[in-house]
Motif scaffolding. Sequence first.
Motif, PDB file in Angstrom:
ATOM      1  N   LEU A   1      34.634 -52.174  18.752  1.00  0.00           N
ATOM      2  CA  LEU A   1      34.319 -52.491  20.256  1.00  0.00           C
ATOM      3  C   LEU A   1      33.133 -53.143  20.234  1.00  0.00           C
ATOM      4  O   LEU A   1      32.616 -53.369  21.284  1.00  0.00           O
TER       5      LEU A   1
ATOM      6  N   LYS B   1      28.528 -44.870  27.630  1.00  0.00           N
ATOM      7  CA  LYS B   1      28.473 -45.434  28.756  1.00  0.00           C
ATOM      8  C   LYS B   1      29.657 -46.437  29.494  1.00  0.00           C
ATOM      9  O   LYS B   1      29.998 -46.118  30.742  1.00  0.00           O
ATOM     10  N   ALA B   2      30.430 -46.916  28.606  1.00  0.00           N
ATOM     11  CA  ALA B   2      31.357 -47.844  28.979  1.00  0.00           C
ATOM     12  C   ALA B   2      32.675 -47.243  29.295  1.00  0.00           C
ATOM     13  O   ALA B   2      33.463 -47.336  30.066  1.00  0.00           O
ATOM     14  N   ASN B   3      33.018 -46.023  28.632  1.00  0.00           N
ATOM     15  CA  ASN B   3      34.011 -45.201  28.555  1.00  0.00           C
ATOM     16  C   ASN B   3      33.918 -43.739  28.488  1.00  0.00           C
ATOM     17  O   ASN B   3      34.235 -43.058  27.540  1.00  0.00           O
ATOM     18  N   PRO B   4      33.063 -42.842  29.720  1.00  0.00           N
ATOM     19  CA  PRO B   4      32.537 -41.650  29.588  1.00  0.00           C
ATOM     20  C   PRO B   4      33.649 -40.770  29.282  1.00  0.00           C
ATOM     21  O   PRO B   4      33.669 -39.638  28.829  1.00  0.00           O
ATOM     22  N   GLU B   5      34.914 -41.171  29.865  1.00  0.00           N
ATOM     23  CA  GLU B   5      36.125 -40.111  29.860  1.00  0.00           C
ATOM     24  C   GLU B   5      36.606 -40.025  28.358  1.00  0.00           C
ATOM     25  O   GLU B   5      36.948 -39.010  27.822  1.00  0.00           O
ATOM     26  N   LEU B   6      36.654 -41.177  27.505  1.00  0.00           N
ATOM     27  CA  LEU B   6      37.146 -41.297  26.255  1.00  0.00           C
ATOM     28  C   LEU B   6      36.156 -40.388  25.358  1.00  0.00           C
ATOM     29  O   LEU B   6      36.371 -39.800  24.349  1.00  0.00           O
TER      30      LEU B   6
ATOM     31  N   LEU C   1      29.373 -46.998  24.105  1.00  0.00           N
ATOM     32  CA  LEU C   1      30.864 -46.339  24.155  1.00  0.00           C
ATOM     33  C   LEU C   1      30.771 -45.179  25.551  1.00  0.00           C
ATOM     34  O   LEU C   1      31.541 -45.096  26.290  1.00  0.00           O
TER      35      LEU C   1
ATOM     36  N   GLN D   1      36.253 -36.727  25.882  1.00  0.00           N
ATOM     37  CA  GLN D   1      37.461 -36.184  25.124  1.00  0.00           C
ATOM     38  C   GLN D   1      37.211 -36.148  23.792  1.00  0.00           C
ATOM     39  O   GLN D   1      37.696 -35.138  23.054  1.00  0.00           O
TER      40      GLN D   1
ATOM     41  N   LEU E   1      44.863 -45.740  19.900  1.00  0.00           N
ATOM     42  CA  LEU E   1      43.785 -46.612  19.729  1.00  0.00           C
ATOM     43  C   LEU E   1      43.382 -47.287  18.518  1.00  0.00           C
ATOM     44  O   LEU E   1      43.079 -48.558  18.504  1.00  0.00           O
TER      45      LEU E   1
END
Length: 431
Positions: free
Chosen positions: A119, A129-134, A127, A137, A196
């Motif tokens: 990435l 910050k960019a995709n807190p949901e991922l 990461l 999880q 992914l």
Amino acid sequence: MTRTAISVDHIARVEGHGNVHLSIKDGAVETCEMNVVEPARLFESMVVGRKFADVPYIASRVCGICSASHVITDILAIERIFGVEVTDRTRALRELLVYGSYLQNHASHLFVFAAPDFLDMASVFPLAKANPELFDQALGLKSLGNQLCNLVGGRSIHPITAVVGGFTHEPTRDEYLAMADKLDAEREFARAVVDLFNGFTVPDIATQGDMMAMVAEGRYPVADSRWARFLDAGVTFDADRACEQVEEYEVPHSAALFARCRQTGKTYFTGALARINASWGALSQEAKVAAAKAGLRPPERNPFLNNVAQAVEVLDALGRCADLCRKLAEPDGPFEGGSAPVPFEVRAGVGTGFTEAPRGTVFHQLELDDAGRVVHATIMTPTAQNCANLEADMRVLAEKLIADGAEAPEVRAEVEKLVRAYDPCFSCSVH
């Protein structure tokens, strides 16, 4: 004549300290070294003279992530010496405990160590910050592994309930069922994780070494088989013969011993990719479909796809462990006997324990005297077994990149990615 030196001192986002040194002369790789620079930790000497009951909990400190595997491996070695036969229920609980460490390790490795490579991020924090949901999880998946280890082993690391002959404590029916529901709830995310990592572009290389994994007819074994197999050589052997089949040897540039197949002289890889190659047919249908969709099916020899293999194992483990928990919760379930320690007699002898830790095969050979004290101990960790093959694969990768016209910065970056794809623990390699 042109000469280029590529050095990576203290490879980032791995456990422990390792360096890489490449020397390229006139467009060809002249030297390639995987340097493990950790000091010796002396666990094999540390347990000498100790009573058998203490040994599993000392050896578990070899690794915080794989501590469950080291505990179970030592217990299996001791039971081999004492002639202990445990119940089916105890075997099921041991499998749950080992799989808990798989969820811990694979979630940490995939998202904290490996994902930033693909990435264009220097660490996991961008990461988050960019995709807190991922990110949340991923942390939830690791937390679930902690919870499973805590439920079965009494602690999330360095478990305390697993003992020679059985367990000192077992979860209640309601605890089993609650855990099964939690495991099932993570399966959708696990399928997305396979997709992914399959979506990341990796160099097209193939390891030149062999692969080694635990095997059992019709099963995907992690803690209840005596049999290991070198897949290319076709050599299958009982764990008690591990020291005869695996040749450990010293190299001047590493504090860790390297390893190769004694019969063929070939280095080898052990870990998730080796396990899937060895036991593809025994994966759950859900995991097999996800793996096939990702293009991961035997024979697969690209070491970068160890990341995808770990993601597949996460999906497989979630379903497998949910099923185990529900069966253990049944009053008249399929597992005969209780989990309380069975009686045994202390005696002298030599025995080898064998499990599949998250990072690969681990062997513990113990020699005990009549009082059950350790006379001699040998430990073979996954990273120590993998170091020689990793070094060989680094050379293959560097040669391909150079032939394709890559410059030194790209070679360095891709070699670092390869090291991390192996999921090494350099601290464990010097045990």
